[in-house]
Design an enzyme around this catalytic site. Structure first.
Site, PDB file in Angstrom:
ATOM      1  N   CYS A   1       0.780  -1.247   0.000  1.00 50.74           N
ATOM      2  CA  CYS A   1       0.000   0.000   0.000  1.00 50.74           C
ATOM      3  C   CYS A   1       0.811   1.297   0.000  1.00 50.74           C
ATOM      4  O   CYS A   1       0.260   2.368   0.262  1.00 50.74           O
ATOM      5  CB  CYS A   1      -0.981   0.027   1.174  1.00 50.74           C
TER       6      CYS A   1
ATOM      7  N   ASP B   1       1.740   2.762  -2.580  1.00 50.46           N
ATOM      8  CA  ASP B   1       1.173   3.530  -3.690  1.00 50.46           C
ATOM      9  C   ASP B   1      -0.095   4.279  -3.269  1.00 50.46           C
ATOM     10  O   ASP B   1      -0.326   5.420  -3.686  1.00 50.46           O
ATOM     11  CB  ASP B   1       0.883   2.624  -4.886  1.00 50.46           C
TER      12      ASP B   1
ATOM     13  N   GLY C   1      -6.223 -12.651  -1.419  1.00 51.06           N
ATOM     14  CA  GLY C   1      -6.656 -11.748  -0.357  1.00 51.06           C
ATOM     15  C   GLY C   1      -6.136 -10.339  -0.507  1.00 51.06           C
ATOM     16  O   GLY C   1      -6.312  -9.513   0.404  1.00 51.06           O
TER      17      GLY C   1
ATOM     18  N   ARG D   1      -6.031  -4.269   0.569  1.00 54.13           N
ATOM     19  CA  ARG D   1      -6.093  -2.899   0.029  1.00 54.13           C
ATOM     20  C   ARG D   1      -7.250  -2.121   0.659  1.00 54.13           C
ATOM     21  O   ARG D   1      -7.124  -0.932   0.949  1.00 54.13           O
ATOM     22  CB  ARG D   1      -6.265  -2.946  -1.490  1.00 54.13           C
TER      23      ARG D   1
END
Length: 346
Positions: free
Chosen positions: A272, A274, A309, A314
């Site tokens: 995560c 990004d 998953g 996210r």
């Protein structure tokens, strides 16, 4: 005083007649019909009317487009404290991890792109790159007349490494990309030209969206929307850093200004980073990113994005980050940048 007198010859049919001459000039005695003259006058008048109507339509469309553009969320003349880069190029920032074969292909490709000023490789392995690898990549870059290639070494595996500040950068523009993603040079240079019109925001090729999922006891929960939800709804609020332009100042903001709790979260989850960068830029600008339509080529494994998953992880990242920010900074939009010179349809 002398005087010049014009002498007219008599017509074959009889004496000269001014009335006959005047009628002849009007077409009575000529070979052309007065009906033809009237039709020509009507045609010329109609052509002038159509030309004026066409010009009025063009002016109306121009004025309408100038009003629609800011309304739709992307104003190319958005005032910015960050000036458009004057050096005319961008630095390709490649994130890699134990994929030397992909790295060689990636460096060879991006070194061949006209707008590439330099290449920086984010290396996050305990062992440094071998001399053989260094020499190989240097030779590839020099073959494309791009000698500005360097490794940025990190002695730990941490996704925050890809956004560390870089010394000696010659460009304001950063193109962040994963080593397994190839963007054609022509498409990449077009995206760079889009970024130059709005250097505060992120400009990229992989759009994503946050959707309102539910609200419980005054707490809003969001759902992370992947590509298919963006395609179906035509709306997005993020462009992922696996293939995106942003200003170099965001490396400093990410590393030294963003809450350390988010750094720790990314480091622990190994995921995560990004999303965290998208939230950072949106929080700094209050504006949406810009999605550039263009083909991407995956030349290898997609890494953690293919793990089972991943969607749930996210979703959790997004909601936890919003909780740490205390607000939802992402701004949705439906604007898409398209290179019309290479499209069949607008």
């Amino acid at each position: 005083m002398s005087m010049v007198i014009a002498i007219r010859e008599a017509s074959p049919g009889g004496d000269y007649s001014p009335a006959k001459e005047k009628a002849s000039n009007r077409g009575v005695y000529g070979g052309r019909s007065p009906l033809l003259h009237r039709r020509l006058r009507l045609f010329v008048g109609g052509a002038k009317y159509k030309l004026m109507l066409f010009l009025s339509l063009l002016i109306s469309l121009y004025l309408l487009s100038s009003k629609i553009s800011p309304f739709m969320g992307w104003n190319p003349h958005y005032p910015s404290s960050v000036s458009s880069p004057s050096r005319g190029g961008y630095t390709v920032l490649i994130n890699t991890w134990k994929t030397n074969t992909l790295l060689k292909q990636s460096v060879a490709h991006y070194a061949s792109c006209h707008g590439t000023d330099g290449i920086r490789i984010v290396w996050s392995e305990i062992d440094p790159p071998s001399n053989k690898l260094r020499a190989n990549l240097k030779k590839v870059a020099e073959r494309a007349h791009k000698e500005n290639i360097r490794f940025d070494l990190n002695d730990e595996v941490n996704l925050n490494n890809r956004f560390k500040p870089i010394e000696d950068l010659k460009t304001d523009a950063i193109f962040s990309v994963d080593d397994n993603v190839i963007v054609p040079c022509r498409t990449l240079d077009f995206a760079f030209s889009v970024w130059q019109t709005a250097p505060l925001t992120m400009v990229g090729f992989v759009p994503r969206m946050h959707w309102l999922n539910e609200e419980t006891n005054g707490v809003v929960h969001y759902r992370y929307g992947g590509w298919w939800s963006v395609w179906w709804m035509g709306t997005y609020s993020m462009v992922l850093s696996k293939a995106a332009f942003f200003h170099k100042k965001y490396l400093e903001l990410y590393t030294n200004k963003m809450p350390s709790s988010i750094h720790n979260y990314v480091s622990k989850a190994r995921n995560c980073e990004d999303i965290a960068m998208s939230l950072l830029v949106a929080n700094a600008t209050g504006a949406p990113p810009i999605w550039v339509k263009g083909k991407l080529y995956d030349i290898g494994s997609s890494g953690i994005s293919t793990l089972k998953g991943q969607s749930d992880r996210r979703n959790k990242c997004l909601n936890d980050f919003v909780s740490l920010y205390g607000t939802m900074p992402l701004v949705s939009t439906n604007v898409k940048a398209v290179d019309a010179t290479h499209e069949w349809f607008w």
